[in-house]
Motif scaffolding. Sequence first.
Motif, short mmCIF file in Angstrom:
data_model
loop_
_atom_site.label_atom_id
_atom_site.label_comp_id
_atom_site.label_asym_id
_atom_site.label_seq_id
_atom_site.Cartn_x
_atom_site.Cartn_y
_atom_site.Cartn_z
N UNK A 57 0.81 -1.20 0.00
CA UNK A 57 0.00 0.00 0.00
C UNK A 57 0.85 1.26 0.00
N UNK A 58 1.91 1.27 0.83
CA UNK A 58 2.84 2.40 0.84
C UNK A 58 3.42 2.63 -0.55
N UNK A 59 3.96 1.56 -1.15
CA UNK A 59 4.67 1.70 -2.42
C UNK A 59 3.74 2.10 -3.56
N UNK A 60 2.52 1.54 -3.60
CA UNK A 60 1.58 1.92 -4.65
C UNK A 60 1.13 3.37 -4.48
N UNK A 61 0.88 3.78 -3.26
CA UNK A 61 0.48 5.16 -3.01
C UNK A 61 1.59 6.12 -3.41
N UNK A 62 2.81 5.80 -3.02
CA UNK A 62 3.96 6.62 -3.39
C UNK A 62 4.10 6.71 -4.90
N UNK A 63 3.91 5.58 -5.57
CA UNK A 63 4.00 5.55 -7.04
C UNK A 63 2.96 6.47 -7.67
N UNK A 64 1.71 6.37 -7.23
CA UNK A 64 0.65 7.19 -7.79
C UNK A 64 0.92 8.68 -7.58
N UNK A 65 1.38 9.05 -6.39
CA UNK A 65 1.64 10.45 -6.09
C UNK A 65 2.81 10.99 -6.90
N UNK A 66 3.87 10.19 -7.02
CA UNK A 66 5.04 10.62 -7.80
C UNK A 66 4.66 10.82 -9.27
N UNK A 67 3.93 9.86 -9.82
CA UNK A 67 3.54 9.98 -11.23
C UNK A 67 2.64 11.19 -11.44
N UNK A 68 1.72 11.42 -10.52
CA UNK A 68 0.82 12.58 -10.65
C UNK A 68 1.59 13.89 -10.55
N UNK A 69 2.71 13.87 -9.82
CA UNK A 69 3.53 15.07 -9.66
C UNK A 69 4.52 15.23 -10.80
N UNK A 70 4.51 14.30 -11.75
CA UNK A 70 5.40 14.40 -12.90
C UNK A 70 6.79 13.86 -12.69
N UNK A 71 6.97 13.01 -11.68
CA UNK A 71 8.27 12.40 -11.39
C UNK A 71 8.23 10.94 -11.83
N UNK A 72 9.18 10.52 -12.66
CA UNK A 72 9.19 9.15 -13.15
C UNK A 72 9.55 8.20 -12.01
N UNK A 73 8.78 7.13 -11.88
CA UNK A 73 8.99 6.21 -10.76
C UNK A 73 8.57 4.80 -11.17
#
Length: 390
Positions: free
Chosen positions: A302-318
């Motif tokens: 859950x941590x990693x998926x949430x972090x992934x979604x937030x990073x991608x939405x912020x325009x950071x490749x992850x």
Amino acid sequence: MMMYLLIVGLSGGVAVLLFRTGRATRLVHRALRRELQTIHYELKQAEHHPGRQFQLLDPVYRKVVFQVHPKVKMKRTELEQMVSDELNRLIKNKRSAILSSVTVIGRSALGLMMLSISLVGGYAAYHEAQMLNWPGSTQVASSSATILDETFELPTQVASPEELGQALAYHMSQFDETFSIRYIGKSRDFEHTMEEAWDWLEANHIYVFRLSRGGETEYRDYGGYVDLDVGLAYDMNIEEAKQIEARVDQVVAEMPVGLSDYEKVKYINDYVVLNTAYNLDSQASPYTPYSILFNGEGVCEGYALTTLLLLEAAGVEAKYISGEVQTGLHAWNLVKLDDAWYHLDTTWNDPVPNRVGEVGYDYFLVSDETLQKDHTWEIGEYPATAIADY
């Protein structure tokens, strides 16, 4: 997510394929594939020698059970059966296999394994079937769906593992619990095709891939095409997915204006850690961003998926990584900054037991060398990081 696969029936051109998903299965699958690759030549030479085949396969079975057992929370007998089933499937369906039918029965309490081998045709005959073009009404209406600003297209025709993966992604992005797909082509190794489709889905749409917790499929073989019926269970529903989408947009919109990519990553790391407590017994499924974003609790996935979604939405490749730590299976992220990759483990940056207002940075933008001290993963499956920590 890998499948337990069991051929339930082959009659009148109909085959039923059941699967369940789980981390243990993926570990077993990868370990068996590794070991079978090392004895590929010997198996080919032993095509007509069942005794020699047993001598080659028995150590593979025993080695994988020994390797995987400490890493999974399951009874030894259940793991043995899982290894038996997966070894049976790989031997029957892998392109390099020499056996057209091998049945592996799980070990008894005395640790015996029996192989019942039925040889039908030779190695060359196993490979001679070619992809068939099947005329007729096989086209489907083109459709598309959007989740988290990503569009999923339903292929007009499914005739490759990638197109099958695309079709699965479309239906799973809509949380369809039951759906059907027509696959055009040979089905002699359709289980292998399904495996490749799931692998493609995992590599290209990890969020959608992680939504499902397993299910069942039934496929009917008509010679030149296969009709596949799928039933899946999910950790979330479409309404929760939409709420996640809105919350992700809200979090990103609340970021201070003008942040650099580094500052965005730090903001997201801090947001996830400060608003989450590690908890396996969470109110919602702990493996989902919904539990993290709305209940403030969950586990590493859950941590990693949430972090992934937030990073991608912020325009950071992850990217999302599945690996292991001393306590078992684990998940975290890779982040790209200044044309270099770094590891980010928001789970391990969150103190346990939870300490309100405290954020750790020991696993914030670190290199492969640093993370390898207490994390392991299939290194070749992910980009190498910068030599030093950020």
